[in-house]
Enzyme design. Sequence first.
Site, PDB file in Angstrom:
ATOM      1  N   ASP A 499      12.071 -20.662  13.924  1.00 31.55           N
ATOM      2  CA  ASP A 499      13.241 -20.048  13.292  1.00 31.55           C
ATOM      3  C   ASP A 499      14.505 -20.614  13.932  1.00 31.55           C
ATOM      4  OD1 ASP A 499      15.375 -17.694  13.146  1.00 31.55           O
ATOM      5  OD2 ASP A 499      13.966 -17.481  11.482  1.00 31.55           O
ATOM      6  N   ILE A 500      15.489 -20.913  13.099  1.00 32.94           N
ATOM      7  CA  ILE A 500      16.760 -21.458  13.602  1.00 32.94           C
ATOM      8  C   ILE A 500      17.571 -20.335  14.226  1.00 32.94           C
ATOM      9  CG2 ILE A 500      18.895 -22.645  12.974  1.00 32.94           C
ATOM     10  CD1 ILE A 500      17.399 -23.909  10.663  1.00 32.94           C
ATOM     11  N   GLU A 542      15.468 -19.660   6.911  1.00 36.91           N
ATOM     12  CA  GLU A 542      15.461 -20.612   8.019  1.00 36.91           C
ATOM     13  C   GLU A 542      14.164 -20.565   8.817  1.00 36.91           C
ATOM     14  OE1 GLU A 542      17.503 -16.861   9.606  1.00 36.91           O
ATOM     15  OE2 GLU A 542      17.176 -17.880   7.712  1.00 36.91           O
TER      16      GLU A 542
END
Length: 623
Positions: A499-500, A542
């Site tokens: 995950d960003i 994301e």
Amino acid sequence: MPLQISPLRKPFYVQWLWLGLILITLGIVIVFNLYVEHERAAIREHNRLLVQARVIAENTEYQLKSANLALENVRDNLAHWRDGAELQRVMRHLKAASIIPGIRTMNIVDKEGTITASTRAELIGMNIGSRDYFQAVKRHPSADMLYVSPPFETIHGFYVINIIRMIADEQGEFNGMVSATLDPEYFKTLMMSVLYASNMWVALAHSDGLVFLIMPERENMQGMSLRHPDSFFTQHQSSGEREKIFTGIVYATKEHGMAALRTIYPTDLKMDKSLLITVNRDFDSIFEPWRQNVLIQGILFGIIVLTSTIGLFFYQKRQRKFEKEERKIRALVNQFSLALDRIPTYIFMKDQQRRYIYGNRSTLELFKCSAEELTGSSDARFFPPETVARLQESDTRVLIHGEDTAEKVICKSQDGGPRIYWEIKTPIYENNMPTNICGLCGISMDITELELLKEKLEQQARQDYLTGLFNRRFFMEQGHAELIRAQRYHHPLSLLMLDIDNFKKINDKHGHQSGDTVLKRLADVMRKVLRTVDIIGRMGGEEFAILMPETDLKRAAEVAERLREEVACSEVTLETGMALYFKVSIGVASIKDKDTDLNALLNQADKALYQAKESGRNRVCIA
């Protein structure tokens, strides 16, 4: 004894009557259809011209609003001038405001007409008090009015328009003005962008009637006055409508055209004068396809009249000579041949020696030969050797074994690309004897575009449109299959959830387009770091998942750490030129027993990802 003309028998008379009625009806239908097509072409062109005019008008209104905000901003900051340092700060503010697209120059002018500040240093100190646009503001001062000057020629030989905001003193009287000069090059580019035909032009004029710009450029048109009773400009202003279509002789160019005129006047701006956009296209070129259609349908109708009249005449003659059956068959054959020629499918016939004996018009056009050249030719004349072998194999099945075949045939086109055909062949029997095959009949259809569309749809069904990675559905399908294989053969299998970090802040601060750029950059990094056997999928937003076959938990954690470091070093260059760095958090999980399913593995990796987020982000955590 005078000659006596025996009247036609009643059946023949009725046939001629019916033919006449049918041809008249057909003629009426054709005329009506042509009339409808003419109206449709006119309406279609009306709409296209109006759309192009609206595009320019809306862009211009947006530029006027932006420029007005810049003028108001500069004017409002004038009250803060105190000393040289403040003046320098306002000068920088003035230059910053002039960066708006469509603005060439910004000036501050005192009440005597002297330019006290300008984005062009050579203009500072120049007195423009005698200029018409200065006098217009001075004679009719209004702090709320946006003044739009008529086009005027500069010392450099090109025309410009100034938009002006008045500077008022404490009593509200005229105390100078802030002006912005519209950039002709910006509007030239905008106007050229809506031209969809070579016989079009676009003009931008002032409501006083003076032409500001015309594209493509024409000599002696800039600065020309359109105030004439016969001009579309005058008729449009008299109508009071915001936009209108005119057809006729254009006053400015003396050409016969169709023009869409639209007044540019933003509803939330108070302007002393408006602008007017004209999008024109040559009238004759608009209906050129329609005239060609008239000619084609006229010729076809003439052929139909001639053919039907002659056909009926010979039919009646055959009736009189008792040759009805033979001539009727010949007519049917001719009509069938004509019908085959009109079918956009390749229809052909071959003899027992696999030589062509017939091809419809589509076939002749494909082979680029005449009917005489086609007769007696073999496949070797038209196809490469590998395709010939394939065709001969299917011909053998039809001619020798009497089979009906239906299959795809792939061959190279003249440009070297593959073409895909769906080909159906059936045997032709002599004297209706099923054991005596004298040839074959084939139908071939070009399905290349259909196959390409099918392939494209299949690709879209499994790929994420933005990153090009697998989408969630396809990732889950591949993941289930890979998990079953690993469990069956007792091989290690690991899963990364990624995950960003702070992705929402990236979107909020730099915009969603920058967020999309970050997602695509992350996809590129993952392709670079990971193996080709690893399955990468975008699970949503994301969040990404990576399935790593033949990889235990320790090795997966090492790969995850290397991936995290590679992402942290990756740079994304935004449209503004600024470099943006981003980081990711990763959760790692691995199958522990044969009862673990994919959803459970995903949950484990997701919990590890959550732990990485809670532990401060930009790290790898193992489930």
